[in-house]
Design an enzyme around this catalytic site. Structure first.
Site, PDB file in Angstrom:
ATOM      1  N   GLU A 263       0.844  -1.206   0.000  1.00  0.00           N
ATOM      2  CA  GLU A 263       0.000   0.000   0.000  1.00  0.00           C
ATOM      3  C   GLU A 263       0.873   1.247   0.000  1.00  0.00           C
ATOM      4  O   GLU A 263       1.785   1.332   0.823  1.00  0.00           O
ATOM      5  CB  GLU A 263      -0.910  -0.014   1.236  1.00  0.00           C
ATOM      6  N   HIS A 281      -8.049   1.161   1.715  1.00  0.00           N
ATOM      7  CA  HIS A 281      -7.815   0.953   3.162  1.00  0.00           C
ATOM      8  C   HIS A 281      -8.533   2.030   3.991  1.00  0.00           C
ATOM      9  O   HIS A 281      -7.918   2.763   4.762  1.00  0.00           O
ATOM     10  CB  HIS A 281      -6.307   0.934   3.471  1.00  0.00           C
TER      11      HIS A 281
HETATM   12  C1  MLT Z   1      -5.935  -0.647  11.746  1.00  0.00           C
HETATM   13  O1  MLT Z   1      -5.022  -1.481  11.780  1.00  0.00           O
HETATM   14  O2  MLT Z   1      -6.323  -0.068  12.754  1.00  0.00           O
HETATM   15  C2  MLT Z   1      -6.598  -0.304  10.469  1.00  0.00           C
HETATM   16  O3  MLT Z   1      -6.180  -1.132   9.438  1.00  0.00           O
HETATM   17  C3  MLT Z   1      -6.483   1.122  10.131  1.00  0.00           C
HETATM   18  C4  MLT Z   1      -5.088   1.623  10.067  1.00  0.00           C
HETATM   19  O4  MLT Z   1      -4.144   0.874  10.060  1.00  0.00           O
HETATM   20  O5  MLT Z   1      -4.902   2.836  10.038  1.00  0.00           O
END
Ligand code: MLT
Length: 320
Positions: A263, A281
């Site tokens: 990502e 995401h």
């Molecule tokens: C998380 O791990 O809390 C979610 O995937 C969101 C993020 O990583 O910002």
């Protein structure tokens, strides 16, 4: 002397409140520049991150004054927790604060696939009126398979149940008499069983050496050709090339991915598939979840800097 470094885009009332008590340096793009992070991190007592700052052993080694890393989110795959523990640096996270939002996105994806909402929207905006093309399926009476029966898996399952869906769960870390499973009347099954019996498979697994590449060609071959896959957890769990093949050959009907192995991802074959929904995401990106996450992480970092115990410590370190 500055106290707190924020290396990603984290803003809001809680950051403002924290800034009235501590000197906060906010560099929302710093995560993109690991060399600059290494150069600057040594000045701070606290570091606040999301999922994009790579807090590896080198960063922790350079962070001579650091006492706490606040992870505004739940996944810890971008933090070397073992190295932090060895260095005496506390890690705190926000284990529950964004769970409802992620579960709601999973449900949204499930409905969108069942009723082909994204595809119908795209087609209708081209001036078409293709009612026959967008015949869908009901969720009522179907089976959802939850991979990873933690908080988000549970919230997703309970919402799916409101649609009259049967719930199967696969989680190697819980037992058949787990209270949350009983509450949902959910059946704990093997991975193979879940893949074969589910109409919708929703993945809520963390990225670990055990889950990396877990959803691969073999799994897609076990799934029903009418089944759909949702991944709102971690991209590493799905072998993307195998998913492309499964969606092209009709091994499964459709998929929805909020998370990717890398990502931001490079444009590739996934982006060209009509039976795939992609989002960037954003599972945790709601105003409500981000308010909760930011408040919780800022409060916990302040507690640690004030010499108090953290509310959501991930590791144990001896008091400084
Ligand atoms: C998380 O791990 O809390 C979610 O995937 C969101 C993020 O990583 O910002």
């Amino acid at each position: 002397m500055p106290d707190i470094l924020i290396s990603e885009n984290i803003i809001g009332a809680a950051v403002d409140a924290m800034s009235s008590r501590f000197e906060v340096v906010s560099l929302p793009e710093l995560w993109k520049n690991p060399a600059e992070l290494l150069r600057r991190v040594g000045d701070f007592r606290a570091l606040i991150i999301r999922n994009q700052t790579n807090v590896n052993a080198a960063v922790l080694e350079a962070a001579k004054k650091l006492v706490v890393v606040g992870r505004a989110g739940v996944g810890l795959n971008n933090v070397d927790v073992a190295a932090a523990t060895r260095a005496g640096i506390l890690i705190t996270s926000t284990p529950d604060q964004n769970a409802i939002s992620v579960a709601e996105l999973a449900i949204g994806m499930m409905i969108s696939m069942a009723r082909k909402i994204s595809a119908a929207d795209e087609d209708t905006k081209k001036g078409n009126w293709n009612r026959q093309r967008f015949f869908g399926t009901e969720l009522y009476g179907k089976t959802i398979g939850i991979l990873g029966a933690g908080k988000i898996g549970f919230l997703t399952a309970s919402r799916a149940q409101a649609f009259g869906m049967k719930v199967l769960a696969y989680d190697p870390f819980i037992s058949k008499d787990n209270i949350l499973l009983s509450e949902l009347n959910a059946e704990l099954v093997s991975l193979e069983d879940l893949l074969e019996r589910s109409d919708v498979v929703s993945c809520h697994l963390p990225a670990t050496p055990q889950t990396a590449g877990l959803l691969n060609a073999k799994c897609f071959a076990r799934m029903r050709p009418t089944a759909t896959l949702i991944n709102t957890s971690r991209g590493e769990v799905v072998v993307e090339a195998d998913l492309v093949a499964a969606l092209k050959t009709g091994a499964i009907a459709a998929a929805a991915l909020d998370v990717r192995a890398n990502e931001p991802p490079m444009m590739g074959e996934l982006e060209a598939l009509p039976n795939l929904i992609l989002t960037p995401h954003v599972g945790a990106f709601t105003h409500e979840a981000q308010d909760r996450v930011t408040k919780a992480i800022c409060e916990d970092v302040c507690r640690v800097l004030d010499g108090k115990a953290a509310m959501n410590a991930v590791n144990r370190v001896s008091a400084a």
